[in-house]
Design a protein around this motif. Structure first.
Motif, PDB file in Angstrom:
ATOM      1  N   ILE A 289      -2.757 -35.641 -13.761  1.00 41.21           N
ATOM      2  CA  ILE A 289      -3.435 -36.863 -14.215  1.00 41.21           C
ATOM      3  C   ILE A 289      -2.814 -37.403 -15.501  1.00 41.21           C
ATOM      4  CG2 ILE A 289      -5.637 -37.727 -15.116  1.00 41.21           C
ATOM      5  CD1 ILE A 289      -7.042 -35.864 -13.138  1.00 41.21           C
ATOM      6  N   SER A 290      -2.295 -36.506 -16.333  1.00 39.58           N
ATOM      7  CA  SER A 290      -1.728 -36.936 -17.625  1.00 39.58           C
ATOM      8  C   SER A 290      -0.347 -37.570 -17.494  1.00 39.58           C
ATOM      9  CB  SER A 290      -1.643 -35.736 -18.570  1.00 39.58           C
ATOM     10  OG  SER A 290      -0.644 -34.813 -18.123  1.00 39.58           O
ATOM     11  N   LEU A 291       0.304 -37.426 -16.341  1.00 41.34           N
ATOM     12  CA  LEU A 291       1.674 -37.899 -16.167  1.00 41.34           C
ATOM     13  C   LEU A 291       1.729 -39.378 -15.814  1.00 41.34           C
ATOM     14  CD1 LEU A 291       3.146 -34.945 -14.073  1.00 41.34           C
ATOM     15  CD2 LEU A 291       3.554 -35.407 -16.504  1.00 41.34           C
ATOM     16  N   GLU A 292       2.823 -40.003 -16.170  1.00 48.79           N
ATOM     17  CA  GLU A 292       3.183 -41.318 -15.662  1.00 48.79           C
ATOM     18  C   GLU A 292       4.039 -41.110 -14.414  1.00 48.79           C
ATOM     19  OE1 GLU A 292       2.140 -44.192 -16.836  1.00 48.79           O
ATOM     20  OE2 GLU A 292       1.069 -43.290 -18.526  1.00 48.79           O
ATOM     21  N   VAL A 293       4.069 -42.106 -13.536  1.00 51.15           N
ATOM     22  CA  VAL A 293       4.883 -41.991 -12.325  1.00 51.15           C
ATOM     23  C   VAL A 293       6.338 -41.759 -12.707  1.00 51.15           C
ATOM     24  CG1 VAL A 293       5.734 -43.219 -10.293  1.00 51.15           C
ATOM     25  CG2 VAL A 293       3.322 -43.376 -10.927  1.00 51.15           C
ATOM     26  N   GLY A 294       6.933 -40.721 -12.116  1.00 43.71           N
ATOM     27  CA  GLY A 294       8.315 -40.374 -12.410  1.00 43.71           C
ATOM     28  C   GLY A 294       8.481 -39.392 -13.540  1.00 43.71           C
ATOM     29  N   GLU A 295       7.413 -39.109 -14.273  1.00 42.39           N
ATOM     30  CA  GLU A 295       7.497 -38.194 -15.412  1.00 42.39           C
ATOM     31  C   GLU A 295       7.380 -36.745 -14.947  1.00 42.39           C
ATOM     32  OE1 GLU A 295       5.198 -37.422 -19.717  1.00 42.39           O
ATOM     33  OE2 GLU A 295       4.440 -38.899 -18.270  1.00 42.39           O
ATOM     34  N   VAL A 296       8.086 -35.852 -15.619  1.00 42.87           N
ATOM     35  CA  VAL A 296       8.066 -34.420 -15.318  1.00 42.87           C
ATOM     36  C   VAL A 296       7.260 -33.704 -16.399  1.00 42.87           C
ATOM     37  CG1 VAL A 296       9.445 -32.326 -15.016  1.00 42.87           C
ATOM     38  CG2 VAL A 296      10.292 -34.521 -14.160  1.00 42.87           C
ATOM     39  N   SER A 297       6.400 -32.807 -15.982  1.00 42.06           N
ATOM     40  CA  SER A 297       5.521 -32.112 -16.920  1.00 42.06           C
ATOM     41  C   SER A 297       6.227 -30.978 -17.636  1.00 42.06           C
ATOM     42  CB  SER A 297       4.312 -31.542 -16.171  1.00 42.06           C
ATOM     43  OG  SER A 297       4.703 -30.389 -15.428  1.00 42.06           O
ATOM     44  N   ASP A 298       5.624 -30.544 -18.748  1.00 38.06           N
ATOM     45  CA  ASP A 298       5.987 -29.269 -19.342  1.00 38.06           C
ATOM     46  C   ASP A 298       5.449 -28.167 -18.431  1.00 38.06           C
ATOM     47  OD1 ASP A 298       7.266 -30.330 -21.609  1.00 38.06           O
ATOM     48  OD2 ASP A 298       5.326 -30.614 -22.627  1.00 38.06           O
ATOM     49  N   PRO A 299       5.895 -26.936 -18.590  1.00 37.72           N
ATOM     50  CA  PRO A 299       5.385 -25.850 -17.745  1.00 37.72           C
ATOM     51  C   PRO A 299       3.869 -25.733 -17.807  1.00 37.72           C
ATOM     52  CG  PRO A 299       7.349 -25.139 -18.908  1.00 37.72           C
ATOM     53  CD  PRO A 299       7.002 -26.482 -19.472  1.00 37.72           C
TER      54      PRO A 299
ATOM     55  N   LEU B 285      16.006 -30.363 -15.541  1.00 36.78           N
ATOM     56  CA  LEU B 285      15.523 -31.651 -15.035  1.00 36.78           C
ATOM     57  C   LEU B 285      15.659 -32.736 -16.095  1.00 36.78           C
ATOM     58  CD1 LEU B 285      12.328 -30.362 -13.189  1.00 36.78           C
ATOM     59  CD2 LEU B 285      14.456 -31.117 -12.129  1.00 36.78           C
ATOM     60  N   ASP B 286      15.360 -32.399 -17.349  1.00 37.39           N
ATOM     61  CA  ASP B 286      15.523 -33.370 -18.435  1.00 37.39           C
ATOM     62  C   ASP B 286      16.991 -33.754 -18.596  1.00 37.39           C
ATOM     63  OD1 ASP B 286      12.823 -33.332 -18.913  1.00 37.39           O
ATOM     64  OD2 ASP B 286      12.931 -31.969 -20.646  1.00 37.39           O
ATOM     65  N   GLY B 287      17.865 -32.822 -18.184  1.00 36.91           N
ATOM     66  CA  GLY B 287      19.300 -33.104 -18.282  1.00 36.91           C
ATOM     67  C   GLY B 287      19.851 -33.870 -17.093  1.00 36.91           C
ATOM     68  N   GLY B 288      18.995 -34.217 -16.127  1.00 38.82           N
ATOM     69  CA  GLY B 288      19.427 -35.039 -15.009  1.00 38.82           C
ATOM     70  C   GLY B 288      19.470 -34.353 -13.666  1.00 38.82           C
TER      71      GLY B 288
ATOM     72  N   GLU C 259       7.120 -18.146 -17.632  1.00 38.18           N
ATOM     73  CA  GLU C 259       7.211 -19.354 -18.446  1.00 38.18           C
ATOM     74  C   GLU C 259       8.659 -19.635 -18.823  1.00 38.18           C
ATOM     75  OE1 GLU C 259       5.127 -21.315 -22.428  1.00 38.18           O
ATOM     76  OE2 GLU C 259       5.019 -19.139 -22.099  1.00 38.18           O
ATOM     77  N   GLU C 260       9.424 -18.588 -19.077  1.00 38.63           N
ATOM     78  CA  GLU C 260      10.830 -18.777 -19.456  1.00 38.63           C
ATOM     79  C   GLU C 260      11.605 -19.481 -18.337  1.00 38.63           C
ATOM     80  OE1 GLU C 260       9.104 -15.994 -19.802  1.00 38.63           O
ATOM     81  OE2 GLU C 260       8.921 -16.060 -21.996  1.00 38.63           O
ATOM     82  N   GLU C 261      11.377 -19.063 -17.099  1.00 41.91           N
ATOM     83  CA  GLU C 261      12.036 -19.715 -15.957  1.00 41.91           C
ATOM     84  C   GLU C 261      11.631 -21.177 -15.876  1.00 41.91           C
ATOM     85  OE1 GLU C 261      12.492 -16.924 -12.214  1.00 41.91           O
ATOM     86  OE2 GLU C 261      10.550 -16.527 -13.186  1.00 41.91           O
ATOM     87  N   ALA C 262      10.325 -21.440 -16.080  1.00 36.84           N
ATOM     88  CA  ALA C 262       9.823 -22.811 -15.994  1.00 36.84           C
ATOM     89  C   ALA C 262      10.437 -23.684 -17.092  1.00 36.84           C
ATOM     90  CB  ALA C 262       8.309 -22.804 -16.104  1.00 36.84           C
ATOM     91  N   LYS C 263      10.567 -23.144 -18.307  1.00 33.66           N
ATOM     92  CA  LYS C 263      11.169 -23.914 -19.407  1.00 33.66           C
ATOM     93  C   LYS C 263      12.632 -24.222 -19.120  1.00 33.66           C
ATOM     94  CE  LYS C 263       8.198 -22.413 -23.224  1.00 33.66           C
ATOM     95  NZ  LYS C 263       8.131 -21.649 -24.514  1.00 33.66           N
ATOM     96  N   ALA C 264      13.318 -23.258 -18.528  1.00 31.48           N
ATOM     97  CA  ALA C 264      14.732 -23.484 -18.210  1.00 31.48           C
ATOM     98  C   ALA C 264      14.879 -24.574 -17.156  1.00 31.48           C
ATOM     99  CB  ALA C 264      15.372 -22.179 -17.736  1.00 31.48           C
ATOM    100  N   ILE C 265      13.994 -24.568 -16.160  1.00 23.35           N
ATOM    101  CA  ILE C 265      14.027 -25.599 -15.110  1.00 23.35           C
ATOM    102  C   ILE C 265      13.696 -26.956 -15.690  1.00 23.35           C
ATOM    103  CG2 ILE C 265      12.798 -26.414 -13.059  1.00 23.35           C
ATOM    104  CD1 ILE C 265      12.651 -23.448 -12.179  1.00 23.35           C
ATOM    105  N   LYS C 266      12.706 -27.006 -16.588  1.00 29.15           N
ATOM    106  CA  LYS C 266      12.347 -28.264 -17.237  1.00 29.15           C
ATOM    107  C   LYS C 266      13.546 -28.835 -17.987  1.00 29.15           C
ATOM    108  CE  LYS C 266       9.858 -31.304 -19.675  1.00 29.15           C
ATOM    109  NZ  LYS C 266       9.688 -32.701 -19.241  1.00 29.15           N
ATOM    110  N   ALA C 267      14.310 -27.957 -18.674  1.00 30.46           N
ATOM    111  CA  ALA C 267      15.489 -28.415 -19.405  1.00 30.46           C
ATOM    112  C   ALA C 267      16.544 -28.974 -18.457  1.00 30.46           C
ATOM    113  CB  ALA C 267      16.061 -27.251 -20.232  1.00 30.46           C
TER     114      ALA C 267
END
Length: 279
Positions: free
Chosen positions: A197-207, A155-158, A145-153
């Motif tokens: 299913i919960s995402l909008e097009v272009g949106e990135v999920s939480d882990p 991606l959120d940063g561009g 999960e830690e790796e996934a959270k870091a990747i999410k951050a």
């Protein structure tokens, strides 16, 4: 003789009269071995039963080989002295049963596999049915999960999703930028599907956790596909109609038959491997 007496059509007629065409059918005798005839029909059936890799060969290549095989088999059969063993008699019974059943099914298919039946199956399966939404998504799979959270951050940063997937995803889709292609409901494990299913097009999920690890998902596109054209699914529908016809017909035969399976109740299934019983 006047060289102009015979025209070309006349010469053709004389040739036809001199060498009459031989009518060829399944009963045409191709060879006779000690009084036993081998016919065109025997050769046709032998060709039809060849393994698939030989089915592709042209007839002029197969002809002599099939004829030689039938001649050799006839010679060997004629040389056999004694009674056929039980296993062979049982094989003949099984083969007769199978082939006869196949003929009955062919009769059934001629009745049931009609264009009308295919059309009805198409309408029942596709017309009036609301198509389900399909999804095109990509993911990055990591172990923790830690790796996934870091990747999410990141991606959120561009950070670019595909480039990050190629660099960090441990899944087989990683080299392809995490691309999963199009899929519908039920194709993915429940937690993954719910996230998509919960995402909008272009949106990135939480882990998201599955039995495979931790995922970060992006929804690329959605679509509601049109119903396929009948010709595109004809073979699929044909198989469904055929299977349903066989199941229904066999069920009707079973319902009106007297079937006693009591003899199988006390048998050990391992008896199937005892070839000594049929020697």
């Amino acid at each position: 003789m006047n060289k102009r007496f015979f025209s070309l059509p006349a010469l053709g007629l004389i040739a036809a009269l001199a060498t009459p065409a031989t009518a060829q059918d399944a009963d045409t005798v191709v060879a006779t071995v000690n009084g036993t005839d081998i016919t065109v029909g025997h050769m046709i059936v032998a060709r039809a039963s060849l393994p698939q890799q030989f089915q592709q060969l042209p007839n002029d290549v197969l002809f002599s080989g099939i004829l030689e095989q039938l001649i050799n088999q006839t010679l060997l059969a004629q040389s056999f002295d004694g009674d056929l063993p039980k296993r062979t008699l049982l094989q003949i019974e099984n083969e007769t049963r199978s082939l006869t059943a196949g003929e009955e099914l062919e009769t059934l298919f001629q009745e049931k596999l009609t264009d009308e039946a295919i059309q009805a199956a198409y309408e029942a399966k596709y017309e009036g049915v609301t198509p389900q939404e399909e999804y095109n998504a990509s993911h990055i799979l990591v172990e923790t999960e830690e790796e996934a959270k870091a990747i999410k951050a990141e991606l959120d940063g561009g950070a670019d999703f595909a480039a990050t997937a190629r660099e960090k995803s441990t899944g087989p889709s990683g080299p392809n930028g995490g691309q999963l292609g199009w899929f519908g409901a039920g194709a993915m494990v429940p937690s993954f599907e719910a996230a998509v299913i919960s995402l909008e097009v272009g949106e990135v999920s939480d882990p998201v956790q599955t039995q495979f690890g931790w995922h970060v998902i992006i929804l690329n596109e959605t679509r509601v596909p049109d119903a396929p054209k009948l010709d595109d699914v004809r073979e699929e529908l044909l198989a469904e109609v055929r299977d349903a016809a066989v199941e229904e017909y066999v069920a009707s035969l079973t319902a009106n038959a007297q079937i006693d399976q009591s003899g199988a109740a006390d048998l050990d299934p391992e008896i199937l491997s005892d070839l000594g019983l049929v020697e």
